[in-house]
Design an enzyme around this catalytic site. Structure first.
Site, PDB file in Angstrom:
ATOM      1  N   HIS A  11       0.819  -1.204   0.000  1.00 46.10           N
ATOM      2  CA  HIS A  11       0.000   0.000   0.000  1.00 46.10           C
ATOM      3  C   HIS A  11       0.852   1.252   0.000  1.00 46.10           C
ATOM      4  O   HIS A  11       0.655   2.152  -0.806  1.00 46.10           O
ATOM      5  CB  HIS A  11      -0.943  -0.002   1.212  1.00 46.10           C
ATOM      6  N   LYS A  47       7.660   5.627  -3.247  1.00 45.20           N
ATOM      7  CA  LYS A  47       8.072   5.355  -4.622  1.00 45.20           C
ATOM      8  C   LYS A  47       8.911   4.095  -4.640  1.00 45.20           C
ATOM      9  O   LYS A  47       9.573   3.790  -3.664  1.00 45.20           O
ATOM     10  CB  LYS A  47       8.885   6.540  -5.146  1.00 45.20           C
ATOM     11  N   ALA A  73      -4.992  -9.446   3.658  1.00 45.56           N
ATOM     12  CA  ALA A  73      -6.175 -10.043   3.030  1.00 45.56           C
ATOM     13  C   ALA A  73      -6.557  -9.226   1.808  1.00 45.56           C
ATOM     14  O   ALA A  73      -6.051  -8.128   1.576  1.00 45.56           O
ATOM     15  CB  ALA A  73      -7.329 -10.099   4.028  1.00 45.56           C
ATOM     16  N   GLY A  75      -8.787  -6.905   0.117  1.00 45.82           N
ATOM     17  CA  GLY A  75      -9.807  -5.879   0.290  1.00 45.82           C
ATOM     18  C   GLY A  75      -9.992  -5.118  -1.008  1.00 45.82           C
ATOM     19  O   GLY A  75      -9.649  -5.588  -2.093  1.00 45.82           O
ATOM     20  N   HIS A  77      -8.524  -2.575  -2.435  1.00 45.23           N
ATOM     21  CA  HIS A  77      -7.370  -2.301  -3.299  1.00 45.23           C
ATOM     22  C   HIS A  77      -7.034  -3.508  -4.167  1.00 45.23           C
ATOM     23  O   HIS A  77      -6.680  -3.342  -5.343  1.00 45.23           O
ATOM     24  CB  HIS A  77      -6.147  -1.917  -2.470  1.00 45.23           C
TER      25      HIS A  77
END
Length: 125
Positions: A11, A47, A73, A75, A77
């Site tokens: 993320h 980055k 898990a 989700g 995204h």
């Protein structure tokens, strides 16, 4: 023979140290499989972004890119955002095969390692 790269996809966070475990994993993979190309890429904040990472790999001649989501898990995204990103990248690079692995936290051996770690915490208390 096509060149293959593995992207550890996470993320991202505003704190760059947040990515240290993924960096350590990348280092461990390279040590255990010398010659394996392992890169990190992030959805936001850090980055490189996934697209930038892929552009670099494709420019170097990689024709198979495996994306391993470093998520506990699956989700939103992983259900929506990442497939759209990969679809765009596939259209831009039709000569490259993109493969999306499952969330690392859903793999049985990872779940078992987390269970062992939790039990070790209880045993040392």
């Amino acid at each position: 023979m096509s060149k293959t790269a593995l992207i550890l996809f996470a993320h991202g966070a505003r704190d760059p140290e947040w990515a240290d475990p993924m960096r350590r994993l990348g280092t461990a993979l390279r040590e255990q499989a010398p010659g394996m190309r392992v890169e990190l890429a992030f959805l936001e904040f850090l980055k490189p972004a996934l697209g930038d990472c892929v552009e670099s790999l494709v420019g170097e001649g990689f024709r198979r890119v495996v994306v391993l989501p470093m998520f506990i898990a699956r989700g939103g995204h992983l259900k929506r955002d990442l497939p759209l990103l990969l679809e765009e990248l596939q259209q831009r690079h039709p000569q490259t095969r993109f493969e999306l692995a499952g969330a690392i936290g859903e793999a049985e051996n990872v779940l078992q390692a987390m269970a062992r770690h939790a039990l070790d915490l209880l045993a040392t208390g």
